[in-house]
Motif scaffolding. Structure first.
Motif, PDB file in Angstrom:
ATOM      1  N   UNK A 243       0.810  -1.216   0.000  1.00  0.00           N
ATOM      2  CA  UNK A 243       0.000   0.000   0.000  1.00  0.00           C
ATOM      3  C   UNK A 243       0.842   1.264   0.000  1.00  0.00           C
ATOM      4  N   UNK A 244       2.041   1.210   0.579  1.00  0.00           N
ATOM      5  CA  UNK A 244       2.866   2.403   0.681  1.00  0.00           C
ATOM      6  C   UNK A 244       2.464   3.261   1.863  1.00  0.00           C
ATOM      7  N   UNK A 245       2.908   4.515   1.859  1.00  0.00           N
ATOM      8  CA  UNK A 245       2.665   5.422   2.978  1.00  0.00           C
ATOM      9  C   UNK A 245       1.173   5.701   3.145  1.00  0.00           C
ATOM     10  N   UNK A 246       0.773   5.900   4.386  1.00  0.00           N
ATOM     11  CA  UNK A 246      -0.631   6.188   4.689  1.00  0.00           C
ATOM     12  C   UNK A 246      -1.027   7.568   4.204  1.00  0.00           C
ATOM     13  N   UNK A 247      -0.133   8.540   4.406  1.00  0.00           N
ATOM     14  CA  UNK A 247      -0.481   9.939   4.163  1.00  0.00           C
ATOM     15  C   UNK A 247      -0.038  10.378   2.771  1.00  0.00           C
ATOM     16  N   UNK A 248      -0.981  10.902   2.016  1.00  0.00           N
ATOM     17  CA  UNK A 248      -0.756  11.359   0.656  1.00  0.00           C
ATOM     18  C   UNK A 248      -0.623  12.882   0.633  1.00  0.00           C
ATOM     19  N   UNK A 249      -0.213  13.462  -0.514  1.00  0.00           N
ATOM     20  CA  UNK A 249      -0.068  14.931  -0.579  1.00  0.00           C
ATOM     21  C   UNK A 249      -1.321  15.691  -0.140  1.00  0.00           C
ATOM     22  N   UNK A 250      -2.499  15.202  -0.521  1.00  0.00           N
ATOM     23  CA  UNK A 250      -3.738  15.887  -0.133  1.00  0.00           C
ATOM     24  C   UNK A 250      -3.913  15.886   1.382  1.00  0.00           C
TER      25      UNK A 250
ATOM     26  N   UNK B 264       2.529  20.436  -0.313  1.00  0.00           N
ATOM     27  CA  UNK B 264       1.606  21.209  -1.160  1.00  0.00           C
ATOM     28  C   UNK B 264       2.285  22.483  -1.651  1.00  0.00           C
ATOM     29  N   UNK B 265       1.923  22.927  -2.819  1.00  0.00           N
ATOM     30  CA  UNK B 265       2.503  24.160  -3.326  1.00  0.00           C
ATOM     31  C   UNK B 265       1.966  25.351  -2.537  1.00  0.00           C
ATOM     32  N   UNK B 266       2.715  26.411  -2.552  1.00  0.00           N
ATOM     33  CA  UNK B 266       2.309  27.607  -1.812  1.00  0.00           C
ATOM     34  C   UNK B 266       0.975  28.132  -2.318  1.00  0.00           C
ATOM     35  N   UNK B 267       0.792  28.114  -3.642  1.00  0.00           N
ATOM     36  CA  UNK B 267      -0.435  28.648  -4.236  1.00  0.00           C
ATOM     37  C   UNK B 267      -1.639  27.805  -3.841  1.00  0.00           C
ATOM     38  N   UNK B 268      -1.495  26.470  -3.933  1.00  0.00           N
ATOM     39  CA  UNK B 268      -2.610  25.584  -3.578  1.00  0.00           C
ATOM     40  C   UNK B 268      -3.004  25.748  -2.119  1.00  0.00           C
ATOM     41  N   UNK B 269      -1.997  25.813  -1.252  1.00  0.00           N
ATOM     42  CA  UNK B 269      -2.296  25.949   0.172  1.00  0.00           C
ATOM     43  C   UNK B 269      -2.907  27.311   0.477  1.00  0.00           C
ATOM     44  N   UNK B 270      -2.392  28.346  -0.173  1.00  0.00           N
ATOM     45  CA  UNK B 270      -2.930  29.694   0.039  1.00  0.00           C
ATOM     46  C   UNK B 270      -4.387  29.767  -0.392  1.00  0.00           C
ATOM     47  N   UNK B 271      -4.708  29.126  -1.505  1.00  0.00           N
ATOM     48  CA  UNK B 271      -6.088  29.118  -1.982  1.00  0.00           C
ATOM     49  C   UNK B 271      -6.995  28.351  -1.017  1.00  0.00           C
ATOM     50  N   UNK B 272      -6.495  27.234  -0.485  1.00  0.00           N
ATOM     51  CA  UNK B 272      -7.275  26.451   0.473  1.00  0.00           C
ATOM     52  C   UNK B 272      -7.555  27.262   1.735  1.00  0.00           C
TER      53      UNK B 272
END
Length: 289
Positions: free
Chosen positions: A68-75, A272-280
């Motif tokens: 399965x790999x790591x539990x935690x994904x980028x999202x 996460x990219x700065x832009x994606x996180x800033x938008x979130x």
């Protein structure tokens, strides 16, 4: 998927090479059930002796991580930063409301927006316990950092137990293969009056034990142990991010800066990219307004 491909490659390369060199499977197939019974049976017994019931269950559960790999994904890293942003932004504005969230995270509206994180007791307890200590005026950054480091080190050591247990089995398999081979030699010596073709088959069967011990140790169990350790260490970055953000918050940095500290400390492949996180975070602010 990669783990399954690796298993296939090991089998194809080893036995394909054996066949290409003119090897015959007859002796191997004849000896295989008996040698596997001795080697795997002894390895299983040794594993049961060396581990507690909880350790055995934990190891069986962690074997799935190889595939399965790591539990935690980028999202999940983005969601964690958003969750922490909501909590540390709420702390100075409404301490009473924050206390409601950290005392009952299972029914918390904030935690409920991130169900994968809410279901992970280790992450939730780490966040809630640290924020609770801040509300109780235990807010010296150095002291809290020391407590978090010790707690996370203990959690990591516990999570690494399955990989250590598997590595112990891998270390013992070659020796157990020799044990099976020696028993095969004893059987061969009892048939010393037989013709050469019979003795050859008996000796070949005995050597299958040595082969299996080494093959299983270095082809499967050892790599499984390494992969399990790598996955646990990869997942530990998720909890390390919690530490970084909350310690930055204790230094009285603005909430946005605390989250950026956490983002930059996340591994590159899940950051996460700065832009994606800033938008979130902008979306969270709009919802709050």
């Amino acid at each position: 998927m990669i783990g399954i491909i690796g298993i296939v490659v090991v089998f194809v390369m080893v036995f394909g090479g054996y066949l290409a060199a003119g090897g015959k499977f007859g002796i191997i197939l004849h000896a295989l059930p008996f040698e596997l019974t001795m080697i795997l049976g002894a390895a299983t017994g040794a594993f049961l002796i060396a581990n507690s019931g909880a350790g055995i269950k934990q190891t069986m559960k962690h074997i799935g991580k190889v595939f399965k790999g790591a539990t935690w994904k980028p999202a999940d890293y983005r969601d964690l930063l958003c969750l922490l942003f909501e909590l540390i932004r709420l702390a100075p504005q409404n301490p009473v409301a924050l206390e409601e969230h950290i005392e009952d995270p299972e029914s918390s509206e904030i935690f409920g927006r991130y169900p994968r994180i809410q279901q992970d007791h280790e992450a939730v307890e780490l966040i809630c316990d640290t924020l609770r200590s801040m509300t109780l005026s235990y807010d010296d950054p150095l002291q809290v950092e020391e407590v978090l480091d010790k707690r996370m080190e203990a959690s990591l050591n516990h999570a690494l137990h399955p990989s250590h247990a598997m590595q112990t089995v891998a270390d013992g398999l070659p020796a157990l293969g020799i044990v099976a081979a020696v028993l095969g030699v004893i059987k061969t010596m009892a048939a010393i009056d037989q013709p050469p073709e019979v003795l050859g088959g008996l000796i070949g069967g005995a050597l299958v034990g040595t082969f299996l011990g080494v093959f299983l140790a270095y082809g499967f169990v050892g790599p499984f142990s390494v992969k399990m350790k790598a996955v646990v260490e990869d997942d530990s970055h998720f909890y390390q991010l919690i530490r970084e953000v909350l310690i930055a918050n204790l230094h009285n940095h603005p909430a946005n800066m605390c989250i950026e500290v956490g983002r930059q400390n996340a591994p590159h492949h899940v950051r996460p990219t700065y832009i994606d996180l800033e938008e979130a975070m902008r979306s969270l602010k709009r919802e709050a307004a």
